[in-house]
Design an enzyme around this catalytic site. Structure first.
Site, PDB file in Angstrom:
ATOM      1  N   THR A 275       0.843  -1.201   0.000  1.00 53.83           N
ATOM      2  CA  THR A 275       0.000   0.000   0.000  1.00 53.83           C
ATOM      3  C   THR A 275       0.877   1.249   0.000  1.00 53.83           C
ATOM      4  OG1 THR A 275      -0.064   0.326   2.400  1.00 53.83           O
ATOM      5  CG2 THR A 275      -1.667  -1.211   1.459  1.00 53.83           C
ATOM      6  N   ASP A 276       0.313   2.360  -0.449  1.00 54.02           N
ATOM      7  CA  ASP A 276       0.978   3.631  -0.207  1.00 54.02           C
ATOM      8  C   ASP A 276       0.876   3.927   1.290  1.00 54.02           C
ATOM      9  OD1 ASP A 276       2.349   5.998  -0.612  1.00 54.02           O
ATOM     10  OD2 ASP A 276       1.141   6.578  -2.331  1.00 54.02           O
ATOM     11  N   CYS A 277       1.693   4.848   1.753  1.00 52.48           N
ATOM     12  CA  CYS A 277       1.863   5.005   3.198  1.00 52.48           C
ATOM     13  C   CYS A 277       0.668   5.699   3.851  1.00 52.48           C
ATOM     14  CB  CYS A 277       3.160   5.740   3.487  1.00 52.48           C
ATOM     15  SG  CYS A 277       4.572   4.793   2.895  1.00 52.48           S
ATOM     16  N   ALA A 279      -2.350   4.536   3.474  1.00 54.28           N
ATOM     17  CA  ALA A 279      -3.532   4.333   2.631  1.00 54.28           C
ATOM     18  C   ALA A 279      -4.559   3.419   3.274  1.00 54.28           C
ATOM     19  CB  ALA A 279      -3.122   3.789   1.269  1.00 54.28           C
TER      20      ALA A 279
END
Length: 729
Positions: A275-277, A279
């Protein structure tokens, strides 16, 4: 008893002292290497062995980006978060290459491969040095969250500088070259792990990314937003990062259709998904499509997420299992993907087995890498104007120079976003100064700032010099990621294409007082309104954020050591008023593929000090089927007076069918040609590349009809054209 005694003897070390035999008290496990550390075994067997040895709590502790140590198995902590967009970032001394958008402007896959290879060499060196000291630091690992292959669909997006531009084909090819250089070609080990991000349909608005819902139909998704991701998967990218936003109401980090159905099942992706941070927190805090953290954790695992760049997995997966939202077997699947990457990086092998074990301090920011950064900067810069062929200057032609402007000596416009640090950044003032002889006068003045429209400096000095080089434009504090670009007008994004009003006013005043040559150099990572300053400059060079050798590269171009050869990887529009609403993710009216209006500079544009002519040596056939390849051979002649590089671009025009692109890049070739010389090149376009998405059948379709292959130097140029028909079968 005899059997037990034999096992003890076999499992224990012995030694003799005074003729008496003693046994050590160490158990067999301390003496025999566990299977998961035996690199003579297959990764699959080693994975199975390691996972079988882990408790549920230990498994979960490994699923966050701050992976925890498992001391009893000798597994150290590891931080998965590393950045390497255009050089190892945030980790101390490293070579800083041109920002990603500048790398794309080179249209040079081999060069981008070499740049990424240098980045991964420096990454291995830093990893070896830091782990050798017992340090397991963030940004010192081998799992890199780069490249950013989102489509730069709208020039207002601040993070567009991180991408390879607006075109899916160019993005796919430059991105694949970067992955190849980053990950290396060793058949057994990854040199480093690359990550294709942000999956998917992610290109602003930056300020609302944590809850923004991109409404995209299947045709635009497949043909534009997913195209480069599919290409990078086909080229072996090890990791994919999901984006913050939702698509059609579903947050990307819990989107099973996107991650499992398309990425894994349809495309056959074998790596890990991160995941993006933060998210996953967004899923229940801002998107609010799922009410609680345990439910979000379970949904993410079930969707196909393996690694969480937050603490949701580590804090809430066990709760999710207790609530029967998830099973341990499903956790094992995610862990298997993650650990497989670490096995491929050699984390569970003896250090001596690594083919990269010798990389050390001499691999960091060395002369080879510095020269490569200079070459990349040279090839990235785009000549937009050259009135009366005022450039290049001849050595000794002028005896005094004024270099001025807010970006002439500033650090930020050299290094862009997601940058490393270097003790040898050569700014534009330094580059020009070093290029002239000691008897030539060079002055510097700030000239103006980003805000004040009435107070200027250096204009009198410029009038007293033979030549003025004015360096202005944007910087990463005016455009970039939310939070980082803290002076941006719209949460990291731009509201319009304007240069700072202070710079336009400054250039106007400069031209009023200075009648001698003025060269404008613009730094930025996006499309800006060049026309606002064009009347006040005799030549204009677009330098992007050129990296640590930007000053030397500019001097190389200005003084004719090399001919400029960069080409725009995006359209330069006249105004954002020509574009749809920023929030719209429909491709209608966007990029050269779907925008038919007048522009300042077309996609692919870039001037040279030389000139080129094209002759067709062999033309394409008149008809093709689905299995065929459209092939053309072209003789490129240098008809000018200087050795130079040209970028030959091949575009396809499609039959008149609803929602077809106006034209589309489907081939390009950078070629070096000596003055008066010629080079033979071949461009091949597989017919399957011309398929488009059928919204009714939900699949790719080759439309029969009349097509045209156009060869030129930009998307508006037509030096050669060849018509052909497709049967559609």
């Amino acid at each position: 008893m005899k059997h037990i005694a034999q096992k003890m003897i076999k499992a224990s070390a012995t030694f003799l002292l005074g003729g008496v035999c003693f046994f050590t008290s160490q158990p067999a496990a301390a003496q025999d290497k566990p299977l998961f550390r035996d690199n003579s075994q297959s990764i699959e067997l080693r994975l199975k062995d390691l996972i079988s040895k882990l408790t549920l709590e230990e498994k979960v502790s490994l699923l966050g980006y701050r992976s925890k140590a498992v001391d009893r198995l000798g597994i150290p902590a590891y931080n998965w978060w590393n950045e390497g967009l255009h050089g190892v970032a945030r980790a101390g001394e490293a070579t800083i290459f041109p920002q990603a958008i500048g790398l794309s402007a080179t249209f040079n896959e081999a060069l981008v491969d070499s740049v990424a290879d240098a980045i991964s060499t420096e990454a291995r060196a830093k990893y070896n040095l830091s782990t050798g000291m017992g340090r397991h630091l963030q940004y010192m690992g081998l799992t890199f969250w780069t490249p950013n292959i989102n489509i730069f669909r709208d020039p207002r997006w601040g993070r567009g500088q991180e991408t390879y531009g607006e075109d899916p084909f160019l993005t796919a090819h430059i991105g694949s070259a970067f992955v190849k250089g980053m990950q290396g070609t060793n058949p057994r080990y990854l040199k480093a792990s690359a990550t294709a991000k942000h999956f998917a349909a992610h290109s602003g608005p930056e300020a609302t990314r944590d809850y923004f819902d991109a409404i995209v139909d299947e045709k635009d998704m497949r043909e534009t937003y997913l195209y480069a991701f599919h290409a990078l998967v086909n080229n072996g990218v090890e990791s994919v990062m999901t984006a913050y936003n939702s698509i059609n109401g579903v947050p990307n980090s819990v989107n099973k259709n996107l991650v499992t159905d398309i990425l894994r099942n349809e495309w056959g992706f074998k790596g890990h998904v991160v995941t993006d941070c933060g998210a996953l927190d967004d899923v229940f805090l801002t998107h609010k499509t799922i009410p609680t953290a345990p439910e979000a954790a379970a949904a993410a695992i079930k969707a196909g997420i393996d690694l969480d760049c937050s603490s949701v997995f580590q804090n809430d997966i066990i709760k999710a299992i207790q609530l029967k939202l998830l099973t341990e077997k499903e956790v094992d699947v995610a862990l298997n993907h993650l650990l497989k990457t670490q096995f491929k990086l050699g984390f569970f092998d003896d250090a001596a087995a690594s083919p990269f074990k010798t990389y050390g301090a001499d691999s960091l920011h060395n002369a080879t890498h510095i020269n490569l950064a200079r070459k990349a900067a040279q090839q990235s810069m785009v000549l937009l104007k050259n009135e009366g062929n005022i450039l290049p200057f001849k050595q000794g032609q002028y005896s005094s120079f004024m270099v001025l402007g807010p970006n002439a000596a500033a650090l930020d416009p050299m290094i862009g976003s997601y940058h490393g640090v270097s003790s040898k950044v050569v700014n534009f003032v330094e580059g020009i100064t070093a290029a002239v002889d000691p008897a030539t006068r060079v002055e510097y003045d700030l000239g103006c700032d980003y805000r004040d429209t009435t107070h200027f400096g250096g204009i009198w000095g410029a009038g007293n010099a033979d030549v003025t080089i004015a360096v202005l434009g944007l910087s990463p504090v005016l455009e970039g990621e939310a939070g980082d670009a803290f002076l941006a007008e719209s949460g990291g994004d731009k509201k319009n294409l304007s240069l700072p009003a202070s710079e336009i006013a400054f250039m106007r005043e400069l031209r009023k007082s200075v009648k001698k040559p003025i060269i404008a150099v613009i730094t930025a990572g996006s499309d800006v309104d060049v026309s606002a300053i064009s009347p006040y400059a005799d030549a204009i060079i677009y330098a992007w954020y050129p990296g640590e050798q930007g000053g030397n590269a500019l001097a190389d171009i200005v003084f004719g050591k090399v001919s400029p050869s960069g080409h725009l990887p995006l359209t330069f529009y006249n105004s954002v008023n020509d574009l749809p609403k920023y929030e719209s993710y429909s491709m209608k009216g966007r990029t050269y593929r779907y925008f038919g209006g007048a522009v300042q500079y077309p996609f692919g544009f870039g001037m040279s000090y030389s000139s080129f002519g094209y002759d067709a040596v062999s033309a394409p056939s008149k008809q093709y089927a689905a299995k065929d390849t459209v092939t053309v051979q072209i003789k490129v002649k240098n008809t000018g007076n200087m050795n130079a590089d040209d970028v030959v671009q091949a575009y396809i025009k499609y039959p008149n069918v609803d929602r077809m692109p106006l034209k589309e890049l489907k081939g390009f070739k950078r070629v070096s040609v000596a003055k008066g010389g010629e080079q033979l090149i071949t461009i091949k376009v597989p017919v399957k590349e011309l398929q488009k998405w059928d919204l009714i059948k939900h699949n790719w379709k080759l439309y029969p009809g009349d097509y045209k292959l156009i060869i030129g130097e930009n998307s508006s140029d037509e030096k050669l054209a060849f018509g052909f028909k497709l049967s559609g079968k």
